[in-house]
Every structure is written in C-alpha cells, then in structure tokens.
Design a protein around this motif. Structure first.
Motif, PDB file in Angstrom:
ATOM      1  N   ASP A  84      -0.851  -2.066  -0.875  1.00  0.00           N
ATOM      2  CA  ASP A  84      -0.655  -1.058  -1.927  1.00  0.00           C
ATOM      3  C   ASP A  84       0.009   0.203  -1.391  1.00  0.00           C
ATOM      4  OD1 ASP A  84      -1.788  -2.724  -3.818  1.00  0.00           O
ATOM      5  OD2 ASP A  84      -3.808  -1.913  -3.525  1.00  0.00           O
ATOM      6  N   ALA A  85      -0.543   0.773  -0.330  1.00  0.00           N
ATOM      7  CA  ALA A  85      -0.058   2.050   0.188  1.00  0.00           C
ATOM      8  C   ALA A  85       0.909   1.890   1.360  1.00  0.00           C
ATOM      9  CB  ALA A  85      -1.234   2.930   0.616  1.00  0.00           C
ATOM     10  N   ASP A 109      -4.850   7.141   1.699  1.00  0.00           N
ATOM     11  CA  ASP A 109      -3.660   6.352   1.422  1.00  0.00           C
ATOM     12  C   ASP A 109      -2.422   6.851   2.151  1.00  0.00           C
ATOM     13  OD1 ASP A 109      -5.113   4.719  -0.201  1.00  0.00           O
ATOM     14  OD2 ASP A 109      -4.464   5.634  -2.081  1.00  0.00           O
ATOM     15  N   GLU A 110      -2.482   8.051   2.715  1.00  0.00           N
ATOM     16  CA  GLU A 110      -1.367   8.578   3.502  1.00  0.00           C
ATOM     17  C   GLU A 110      -1.925   9.366   4.676  1.00  0.00           C
ATOM     18  OE1 GLU A 110       2.869  10.940   2.754  1.00  0.00           O
ATOM     19  OE2 GLU A 110       1.469  10.599   1.103  1.00  0.00           O
TER      20      GLU A 110
END
Length: 209
Positions: free
Chosen positions: A53-54, A81-82
């Motif tokens: 997803d990320a 996610d980052e």
C-alpha cells in the motif's frame, strides 16, 4: 565512503524483472531507508511482510512488534506509512508483489537474487538482520560460511549474533510468533551492538566467518 544517493525509496533505481501484480497495484516494494545505513533489515516478500500500500517494507500488521522495536532503539521515527529510517535500510529478498494469496516460485526467487545481492552490497551495511526463516536461510547461505552448521530453528536463532563474510548477522523470528521474552531479547541485542564499536564488524567478521 558515503553512498552518492540520498533517496529514501529505491535509492539505486532497481527495476523488477517481471510484474505479476494486479492492475493498478505496485509492481514491487523497493528497498527503503538510509542508503548509508550500518543496519540492513531483510524480509521475505511483500505478501508476507507487507508494504504494497505505502511502498515501505514491513508494513503488515503482523510486523508491528518489530516496527515498535525499531522505534524504541532509535532506527525509526515519523509517520508509519512514510517513516524516517536512520542508520537503517529495509528491503526484501523478493521485492515483487503478487496477487493475494500467491507466493513466489523458486524461479522467481532466483530471478530476483541478483537484484537483492546488488542492493545489499551497494548499501554495504555492517549488520544484516534477516526476518523469518526464508530470509535467514538466504542471508546465511549467501553471506556466511556457516549455513551447513546451523539449524534454521528461528526461536533459537532469534536475536543471536552470527559472524559472516564481512557481516554480522542477527536473525529475527517472525514478529507474529514472538514469545513474551523475544521482544526484550531483540531490544537488548540491538542496544548492545549499538553500544559498542560495531563498525569493526567488517574486519573481524572477515577473519572469523
């Protein structure tokens, strides 16, 4: 010598040799993190450890206990996610994504071996941290002389130190299988390594492994 790139995701411009991902999905979850890292976290493939997803390796919910350890010892900060990986690079033995429920074939693992090896040697970390049995098998076979002498019993290998050919290997059991003491054992092992002159690992490991 420092690497010439400061890119966080896919710093060396890897391109997967095949694409079996569903339409619109990522073809691969590329290596991510500090390209000048001393610690290299190595997983199996996105279907096991997540990240499709990320685009960040080790994004699966089952891996959260490991991500929490990375934060505790100072390797990870920022949003999940980052994230910002400091002194840590994360990648997979098999970076390509596959349809849900499918696993890589032996041929596909073989096709990606040269990509994995090229990136590992470009990062040139001191400490290799394979997660799970397949990644540990691959690292011990490729970067130590001890694979034939080691039983792949991950509960016994977890958070130990194995001298390799120019590397120190610290195997990690699948986080979803950790017993109560295994989280603390990994934290203690990483803090102990960080607390000593681990950059001498290269020379020592070459002589011992």
């Amino acid at each position: 010598m420092q690497n010439v790139t400061d890119r966080t995701s896919n710093p060396f411009g890897m391109r997967p040799p095949f694409d079996r991902s569903p339409p619109g999905d990522r073809a691969a979850v590329f290596g991510y993190g500090d390209a000048n890292a001393d610690f290299h976290l190595i997983g199996d493939h996105p279907g096991v450890h997540g990240g499709a997803d990320a685009g960040v390796p080790f994004g699966a919910p089952e891996v959260e206990p490991l991500r929490a350890v990375l934060r505790e010892v100072g390797f990870e900060s920022g949003p999940r996610d980052e994230p910002v990986f400091e002194n840590l690079f994360a990648s997979y033995v098999h970076m390509c994504t596959l349809p849900a429920g499918e696993t890589p074939t032996d041929r596909e693992y073989d096709d990606l071996e040269r990509y994995f090896d090229a990136e590992l040697r470009a990062i040139n970390a001191h400490i290799l941290m394979p997660v799970g049995e397949r990644a540990t098998d691959r690292v011990l076979e490729g970067y130590t002389t001890q694979r034939d002498r080691i039983d792949l019993e991950m509960s016994a290998l977890h958070a130990t130190e194995i001298r390799g050919r120019g590397f120190l290997v610290v195997p990690i059991r699948e986080p979803g299988e950790w017993e109560d003491t295994e989280r603390e054992a990994l934290v203690a092992r990483l803090e102990a390594i960080l607390g000593r002159d681990y950059r001498q690992t290269k020379g020592v490991a070459t002589l011992v492994g």
